[in-house]
Motif scaffolding. Structure first.
Motif, PDB file in Angstrom:
ATOM      1  N   UNK A 141      -4.691   5.981 -12.491  1.00 17.71           N
ATOM      2  CA  UNK A 141      -4.176   7.321 -12.216  1.00 17.71           C
ATOM      3  C   UNK A 141      -3.770   7.467 -10.746  1.00 17.71           C
ATOM      4  N   UNK A 142      -4.557   6.898  -9.845  1.00 21.83           N
ATOM      5  CA  UNK A 142      -4.263   7.025  -8.419  1.00 21.83           C
ATOM      6  C   UNK A 142      -2.971   6.307  -8.036  1.00 21.83           C
ATOM      7  N   UNK A 198       0.806  -1.215   0.000  1.00 21.86           N
ATOM      8  CA  UNK A 198       0.000   0.000   0.000  1.00 21.86           C
ATOM      9  C   UNK A 198       0.847   1.276   0.000  1.00 21.86           C
ATOM     10  N   UNK A 199       2.158   1.125  -0.009  1.00 26.79           N
ATOM     11  CA  UNK A 199       3.044   2.283   0.078  1.00 26.79           C
ATOM     12  C   UNK A 199       3.389   2.820  -1.298  1.00 26.79           C
ATOM     13  N   UNK A 220      -5.688   4.059  -3.808  1.00 26.78           N
ATOM     14  CA  UNK A 220      -5.833   3.401  -5.112  1.00 26.78           C
ATOM     15  C   UNK A 220      -5.582   1.914  -5.035  1.00 26.78           C
ATOM     16  N   UNK A 221      -4.586   1.509  -4.249  1.00 25.96           N
ATOM     17  CA  UNK A 221      -4.307   0.072  -4.083  1.00 25.96           C
ATOM     18  C   UNK A 221      -5.442  -0.598  -3.315  1.00 25.96           C
ATOM     19  N   UNK A 274     -10.096  -6.086  -8.635  1.00 22.38           N
ATOM     20  CA  UNK A 274      -9.457  -5.973  -9.948  1.00 22.38           C
ATOM     21  C   UNK A 274      -7.982  -5.668  -9.747  1.00 22.38           C
ATOM     22  N   UNK A 275      -7.193  -5.997 -10.731  1.00 19.59           N
ATOM     23  CA  UNK A 275      -5.754  -5.764 -10.717  1.00 19.59           C
ATOM     24  C   UNK A 275      -5.401  -4.977 -11.972  1.00 19.59           C
TER      25      UNK A 275
END
Length: 698
Positions: A637-638, A575-576, A599-600, A608-609
């Motif tokens: 984008x995020x 998440x970093x 976003x993650x 979704x990936x």
């Protein structure tokens, strides 16, 4: 309406109106110039406590003298029936002559409290509103013999300070920072949401870690050890409209105060109390006294102290001008219209008015000051933590510490307490961390977990008490697909699940945007599903997600962690943002770092990936195809490698109409109720059922 003072050779003088013989001179005639009071000379008086028309004095050997009006037994003597109710000369209260070491006295119009060295409280006098605290007002309207006040609990309560309010109310502060109150509660100034009198001491359940109580008429202030001010009772808004705050509420006062005093102005247009703040301007430490007025606004004065300083057995009066009731307020400053010259007599104590601020007694060490051995990694049995909470279970642990589920021993409520073990000799870090938790305490919002208080034990154990939530977003994501009957993450979700997923993502975006929009701005720096918590108490707001651990990342670096944490642990590194992984440079963290984390997390919410187009391709022939295309673009984008290319959370929310649906799309053959019924009775899924039904019904 009297002044009593003591000279350095232990002579006591008085002057004033002398109502009901309250100067102790043997008569009730007004005295215009200082007159010696023989019965008080050479008694080693430590302080005078003045009621309206009676006075108590505490001697150096902890004896209590009393004189003046006694219509309700406030002198601890039976009121005379059919005769005079005044005692014109000081006499000792016999009840306190044997084996009771009195450390503090407090009195109101016609009732009084005494505190002993072992933390017991005794009360006597007028009890028509239950202000003595014995629980019986019908048969005991007045109490002439001091009676021990009982603080109902399953173990002994030790009191460190007592306060009598001028409107027939009483307060007691425990050694570990909790407040009991009782008596008249007609304006809810006791802090209890009940309209009638409170006949026995009741704990105020929503304030903790209090260092000072300041009753002021129909309003009460509470100062925490962090310098925050809570209030309850009758007050006004800025439009001068009267309001009542039924339970203590954190004020909007921006200052962190060191002390509150019951120095009260009787100016008819602006009553106030005073507060002391310590400033550090250009490394020059100085104090500033503020006034707190009825609307809870603060006004800075030109004073640096409360005009008295404590010594071993005396109070020395400073020769500088003091606040008088004849002062007026102009341009947010106190303008003195009369200056009191330096006294000709060397004075060691002055009581300027009938109800001075009740000074703290000889202080006992609060529980939170007791130390834990560095070698002992378990909670000390003598710590504030163990004396206040019953530990139920470990909720989880990580780089920021271990979280425990606990039950409060006073109010039986559940809380979460985070224990952070710091390295030794990190005094500067401790100060920064405690300041950061103060900021967290001030964030009162539906978007973040409610932090209650924090304290430090042994200089390396920081405890943070907060709202308890039984589940997190991690639990929701684990349960969501099975509850909706989706057997595999690779299978496409139906519109009802997509709708609920959109709501989850929207709530998360709003929470993070809140942190980014407050001033000073907060960057979370550690977002992950486990510290996005789920609360079931969302009837009013309709919001279920709240952020925790915000602010801690602003203080910690890798070297301070125990165990060490650099953001490269597998579970956290997911998440970093790439620019901050393995970095201790706080300047690398921006709001865009949090956006990457969101976003993650969003990819997990929607299963979704963005690195695998197959996860979106399964929706090509469904009613959600266009939504997933837009969502793909948003999440891409995020999580852009370059932070400059990432949108802010506010921008994602503004475009939510493109990636969300306003209502689930009905589909033939899909019976949501039947699907939910399959898991409705399973305890592990009860919480998410509530969320789904609330969102879909609304």
């Amino acid at each position: 309406h009297n002044i009593l003072f003591i000279t350095r050779d232990d002579q006591v003088y008085g002057l004033g109106l002398n109502y009901w013989g309250s100067l102790g001179l043997g008569h009730n005639i007004p005295v215009e110039s200082p007159e010696s009071i023989p019965e008080l000379n050479h008694q080693n008086i430590r302080e005078f406590i003045c009621g309206t028309t009676f006075v108590l004095a505490l001697t150096g050997d902890s004896q209590v003298l009393a004189w003046g009006h006694n219509d309700c037994g406030q002198l601890a003597r039976e009121p005379a029936r059919g005769g005079t109710t005044a005692y014109l000369k000081p006499e000792r209260i016999a009840f306190f002559t044997n084996n009771k070491f009195i450390t503090q006295l407090s009195c109101s119009y016609n009732h009084a409290l005494a505190l002993t060295s072992d933390g017991d409280v005794y009360g006597w006098g007028n009890n028509r509103r239950g202000q003595v605290g014995c629980g019986d007002v019908d048969d005991l309207e007045y109490i002439a013999t001091p009676i021990r006040v009982k603080f109902t609990n399953n173990y002994k309560i030790k009191i460190k300070a007592i306060y009598c309010s001028g409107i027939h109310s009483s307060f007691a502060l425990t050694v570990d920072g909790y407040v009991f109150s009782w008596g008249n509660n007609n304006c809810h100034h006791l802090g209890h949401d009940i309209p009638e009198c409170v006949l026995k001491p009741q704990i105020i359940t929503n304030i903790f870690n209090i260092q000072t109580v300041c009753p002021y008429g129909h309003r009460t202030y509470f100062l925490t050890n962090e310098g925050l001010v809570y209030f309850c009772g009758l007050h006004t808004n800025r439009q001068n409209v009267d309001l009542i705050q039924k339970t203590p509420k954190l004020s909007d006062i921006k200052h962190n105060f060191r002390d509150l005093w019951q120095i009260q102005s009787y100016h008819k247009d602006m009553p106030f109390i005073t507060a002391l703040k310590k400033h550090n301007l250009n490394n020059n430490k100085t104090n500033i006294v503020y006034m707190i007025v009825e609307s809870n606004q603060t006004i800075e004065t030109k004073y640096e102290k409360f005009d008295v300083k404590h010594e071993t057995k005396a109070i020395e009066v400073t020769p500088k001008p003091v606040i008088k009731t004849s002062e007026v307020i102009q341009n947010n400053k106190i303008e003195v219209t009369e200056v009191i010259p330096k006294p000709k007599t060397e004075v060691t104590e002055v009581i300027p008015k009938p109800m001075p601020r009740q000074r703290n007694p000889v202080k006992t060490q609060p529980i939170i000051e007791k130390r834990i051995s560095n070698e002992d990694m378990n909670h000390s049995s003598d710590s504030y933590y163990n004396n206040t909470f019953e530990e139920l279970s470990v909720v989880g642990s990580g780089g920021f510490g271990t979280v425990y589920k606990v039950k409060h021993r006073f109010n039986q409520r559940l809380y979460a307490i985070k224990l952070i073990v710091l390295k030794e000799s990190m005094a500067e870090l401790n100060d920064r961390l405690l300041n950061e938790t103060k900021n967290e305490l001030k964030l009162r919002s539906e978007y973040v977990i409610q932090y209650t208080t924090s304290w430090l034990e042994d200089n390396n154990r920081l405890y943070i008490q907060m709202e308890y939530c039984s589940h997190s977003l991690h639990d929701i994501l684990a349960a969501k697909a099975p509850v909706f009957g989706r057997q595999s993450p690779t299978k496409p979700m139906q519109s009802h699940e997509y709708y609920v997923s959109s709501e989850l993502f929207r709530e998360l975006l709003e929470c993070v945007q809140y942190l980014h929009a407050v001033w000073p701005q907060v960057i979370h720096r550690g977002l992950k599903p486990r510290n996005i918590l789920y609360t079931e108490n969302a009837k009013r707001t309709g919001r279920f997600l709240k952020l925790s651990d915000f602010g801690l990342g602003n203080v910690f670096t890798a070297e301070h962690m125990d165990p060490k944490w650099t953001g490269s642990n597998k579970s956290d590194a997911l998440y970093m943002a790439p620019e901050v992984i393995g970095s201790d440079d706080p300047n690398r963290f921006t709001t865009k770092s949090d956006v990457f984390s969101v976003g993650v997390i969003g990819q997990h919410v929607f299963d979704i990936n963005i690195k695998d187009k197959k996860s979106v391709k399964v929706y090509e022939k469904t009613e959600l195809n266009e939504c997933f295309k837009q969502l793909w673009d948003v999440l891409t984008a995020m999580t852009a490698p370059d932070a400059v290319n990432r949108p802010e959370c506010s921008q994602v929310l503004q475009n939510s109409i493109k990636w969300s649906i306003s209502t689930p799309i009905a589909k033939n053959g899909y019976d949501l109720n039947a699907i939910l019924a399959k898991t409705a009775k399973q305890n592990d899924y009860q919480f998410i059922h509530k969320y789904i039904l609330h969102k879909i019904k609304s």
